[in-house]
Write an enzyme that holds these catalytic residues in place. Structure first.
Site, PDB file in Angstrom:
ATOM      1  N   LYS A 267       1.238  -0.758   0.834  1.00 32.61           N
ATOM      2  CA  LYS A 267       0.179   0.109  -0.295  1.00 32.61           C
ATOM      3  C   LYS A 267       0.808   1.320   0.198  1.00 32.61           C
ATOM      4  O   LYS A 267       1.950   0.672   0.585  1.00 32.61           O
ATOM      5  CB  LYS A 267      -1.050  -0.205   1.242  1.00 32.61           C
ATOM      6  CG  LYS A 267      -2.401  -0.673   1.157  1.00 32.61           C
ATOM      7  CD  LYS A 267      -2.767  -0.323   2.963  1.00 32.61           C
ATOM      8  CE  LYS A 267      -3.903  -1.675   2.604  1.00 32.61           C
ATOM      9  NZ  LYS A 267      -5.246  -1.472   1.729  1.00 32.61           N
ATOM     10  N   ARG A 341     -10.563 -11.069   1.862  1.00 31.20           N
ATOM     11  CA  ARG A 341     -11.415 -12.649   1.004  1.00 31.20           C
ATOM     12  C   ARG A 341     -10.933 -13.068   0.950  1.00 31.20           C
ATOM     13  O   ARG A 341     -11.167 -14.491   0.986  1.00 31.20           O
ATOM     14  CB  ARG A 341     -11.596 -11.889  -0.328  1.00 31.20           C
ATOM     15  CG  ARG A 341     -10.370 -11.455  -1.536  1.00 31.20           C
ATOM     16  CD  ARG A 341     -10.532 -10.740  -2.399  1.00 31.20           C
ATOM     17  NE  ARG A 341     -11.252  -9.533  -1.761  1.00 31.20           N
ATOM     18  CZ  ARG A 341     -11.433  -8.347  -2.644  1.00 31.20           C
ATOM     19  NH1 ARG A 341     -11.609  -9.139  -4.555  1.00 31.20           N
ATOM     20  NH2 ARG A 341     -11.275  -7.054  -2.858  1.00 31.20           N
TER      21      ARG A 341
HETATM   22  N1  BES Z   1      -8.125  -3.824   4.503  1.00 34.21           N
HETATM   23  C1  BES Z   1      -8.503  -2.782   2.565  1.00 34.21           C
HETATM   24  C2  BES Z   1      -9.640  -2.637   3.058  1.00 34.21           C
HETATM   25  C3  BES Z   1      -9.428  -0.967   2.746  1.00 34.21           C
HETATM   26  C4  BES Z   1      -9.156  -0.268   2.771  1.00 34.21           C
HETATM   27  C5  BES Z   1     -10.327  -0.700   4.455  1.00 34.21           C
HETATM   28  C6  BES Z   1      -9.341   1.126   2.981  1.00 34.21           C
HETATM   29  C7  BES Z   1     -10.561   0.239   4.923  1.00 34.21           C
HETATM   30  C8  BES Z   1      -9.558   1.689   4.338  1.00 34.21           C
HETATM   31  C9  BES Z   1      -7.898  -4.424   2.424  1.00 34.21           C
HETATM   32  O1  BES Z   1      -7.925  -5.554   2.068  1.00 34.21           O
HETATM   33  C10 BES Z   1      -7.400  -4.026   0.788  1.00 34.21           C
HETATM   34  O2  BES Z   1      -6.472  -3.095   0.531  1.00 34.21           O
HETATM   35  N2  BES Z   1      -8.826  -3.515  -0.608  1.00 34.21           N
HETATM   36  C11 BES Z   1      -8.334  -3.175  -1.905  1.00 34.21           C
HETATM   37  C12 BES Z   1      -8.965  -4.276  -2.752  1.00 34.21           C
HETATM   38  C13 BES Z   1      -8.921  -3.984  -3.840  1.00 34.21           C
HETATM   39  C14 BES Z   1      -6.823  -4.405  -4.258  1.00 34.21           C
HETATM   40  C15 BES Z   1      -9.174  -5.003  -4.752  1.00 34.21           C
HETATM   41  C16 BES Z   1      -8.978  -1.786  -1.911  1.00 34.21           C
HETATM   42  O3  BES Z   1     -10.242  -1.860  -1.151  1.00 34.21           O
HETATM   43  O4  BES Z   1      -8.153  -0.674  -2.186  1.00 34.21           O
HETATM   44 ZN    ZN Z   2      -5.290  -5.227   1.728  1.00 31.53          ZN
END
Ligand code: BES
Ligand code: ZN
Ligand code: ZN
Length: 497
Positions: A267, A341
């Site tokens: 990230k 997931r």
């Molecule tokens: N934990 C994150 C989702 C999230 C994002 C929660 C912002 C709270 C605030 C999750 O694991 C994630 O990173 N999801 C990605 C999915 C994508 C790579 C398909 C996302 O939401 O960008």
């Molecule tokens: Zn994630």
């Protein structure tokens, strides 16, 4: 916060007076308020200096009759249990040193449900997370205590209702404590140890921990793939309440990523600290178990929490890996940041195959896309059963925790199952509808009721709490940090009360 009931008229500490918009004087029936204080209140109301708009407060000091905090409920037609809950929370949020640590609430024209809601709001809002702050020796902040004056005839019922609310609040606050805990101290096995310690206080609760080695042996490929790159290994923690009871029971499943760096699909750095809340789904499950256990819920409920830390490392999973989950289905991992997931695929499958659930509800801070869609105002809610989805939506409305219906469309399922080399893919084909494709992916791991060809899929709902588990500035029950959302929704759904 200690809330007690009194059927007398005495006022201890600061008088708290909930008032309706448009009242120009205190009704005669309001008893026990010293004359000087009462005339000051009436003067303020008559002069229009306090209009009692919802969640407005005014503090009166300097009368011989003591101090008072007036709090607005809004107009009588809008002053429902939600308005009372918010007013109670507002009182606690507005409490300063001048108000002291004792309060007495004197209602007029409030029924038992509204009084209970007000007390619930006070208790919910009375929370801070200061475990990691040095205590000043001369800082003698004493815990708040509130007393509620009521009619003699109502005292027993009100007291029981407030005791129950206090138990439920203990579950919400436990969820918040877990969510706020810094990730150096909140890692998968730390969560498991907290669960084991917690269970010791209840005879009808048991906690089982499936550690990393066992998870590998059992074939929990999703949990293992996400957690293997961390030196703090993953685990699954299973909470069982009233396990000796036979028959179908509610089943809760939580995403418990104790820190989500994104893994190799790292990230960006900004606000990455917030990813400590990525175990909010598991905190919701744990908090709900506490709320149910401490309020004496007599029936069986099982919670499964899928705990892992998502780290980039030499031994972390890679984008491109194909993993085999507990269900036997394979997943092409196209982005290691879509890890929630993966762990849930094993949790959902276990929930539906090792148990006999009436329904499964999963909670997950699953997608940024859900925050884009609904902001911090509502949880995204998907289900394979429209009536069940409506029941959850309504349970949320009843307790003031919004969960908004979202579509589980066949096109989204198709998108998540068209990998060229595996049964499923953990990433959608394009950038749109990411919260929906995530839900459609999870559905692939909800088992059918039996192996028969015409067997139905187990009733299931998915709640994406990415936007509502924290950062919810309009949530009046919360000052900052983890919100503890949906513990109360689940208690309402499960107990019907
Ligand atoms: N934990 C994150 C989702 C999230 C994002 C929660 C912002 C709270 C605030 C999750 O694991 C994630 O990173 N999801 C990605 C999915 C994508 C790579 C398909 C996302 O939401 O960008
Ligand atoms: Zn994630
Ligand atoms: Zn995550």
């Amino acid at each position: 916060m200690q809330v007690t009931i009194s059927s007398g008229n005495n006022i201890n500490g600061t008088l708290v007076l909930p008032l309706f918009e448009g009242e120009e004087a205190l009704p005669e029936i309001v008893e026990g308020i010293p004359t000087t204080l009462k005339s000051q209140v009436n003067r303020v109301l008559a002069d229009g200096d306090f209009k009692a708009k919802a969640n407005a407060t005014l503090t009166l000091v300097g009368t011989e009759g003591g101090k008072a905090m007036l709090v607005g409920l809004g107009t009588t037609d809008k002053a429902d249990a939600h308005a009372y809950r918010e007013a109670g929370a507002t009182v606690v949020a507005s409490c300063k040193k001048v108000h002291g640590s004792e309060m007495t609430v004197v209602f007029h024209d409030a029924d038992l449900a509204c009084m209970t809601s007000f007390a619930e709001g006070m208790m919910l809002r009375d929370y801070s997370y200061d475990l990691y702050k040095k205590k000043d020796e001369d800082d003698e902040t004493t815990a708040l205590s509130a007393r509620i004056n009521c009619n003699e005839g109502d005292a027993t019922a009100l007291s029981a209702a407030i005791d129950r609310a206090a138990s439920i609040v203990s579950g919400v606050h436990l969820s918040r404590d877990l969510g706020n805990c810094p990730p150096n101290d909140m890692y998968p096995m730390a969560f498991a140890q907290k669960a084991e310690l917690w269970a010791e206080q209840y005879e009808n609760v048991s906690v089982q921990v499936i550690d990393y080695e066992e998870a590998k042996r059992k074939g929990m490929g999703g949990l293992v793939a996400v957690g293997m790159g961390s030196s703090r290994k993953p685990c699954m923690v299973i909470f069982t309440l009233n396990g000796d009871q036979k028959g179908q029971h509610p089943m809760l499943v939580g995403k418990g990523i104790t820190f989500d760096t994104g893994g190799i699909s790292l990230k960006p750095g900004a606000n990455m600290d917030e990813m400590k809340y990525d175990m909010g789904g598991s905190a919701t499950v744990f908090g709900t178990m506490e709320a149910l256990a401490s309020s004496g819920y007599p029936h069986k409920v099982v919670g499964i929490t899928c705990m892992a830390e998502n780290m980039p490392a030499a031994n972390a999973q890679r984008p491109g890996d194909v993993i085999t989950t507990l269900s036997g289905k394979t997943i092409e991992v196209l982005n290691t940041d879509a890890e929630g997931r993966l762990v849930l695929s094993d949790g959902l499958w276990k929930a539906g195959t090792d148990y006999d659930p009436e329904y499964i509800v999963d909670f997950a801070t699953l997608t940024g896309a859900c925050v884009v869609a609904l902001g911090h105002e509502a949880t995204g809610l998907w289900s394979n059963d429209d009536d069940f989805r409506t029941r959850i939506h309504e349970a949320g409305n009843d307790v003031g925790e919004l969960a908004w219906p979202m579509p589980l469309l066949p096109a989204f399922e198709k998108e998540m199952t068209d990998s060229k080399i595996a049964d499923t893919r953990n990433l959608g084909a394009g950038r749109y509808g990411g919260a929906n494709t995530a839900a459609a992916f999870l559905k692939q791991f909800v088992p059918n009721r039996s192996d028969d060809d015409d067997a139905e899929q187990i009733t299931w709902a998915h709640m994406d709490i990415a936007g509502t588990y924290w950062g919810a500035k309009t949530n009046k029950m919360v000052g900052y940090g983890a919100t503890g959302i949906h513990v109360r929704t689940m208690v309402r759904l499960i107990t019907g009360e």
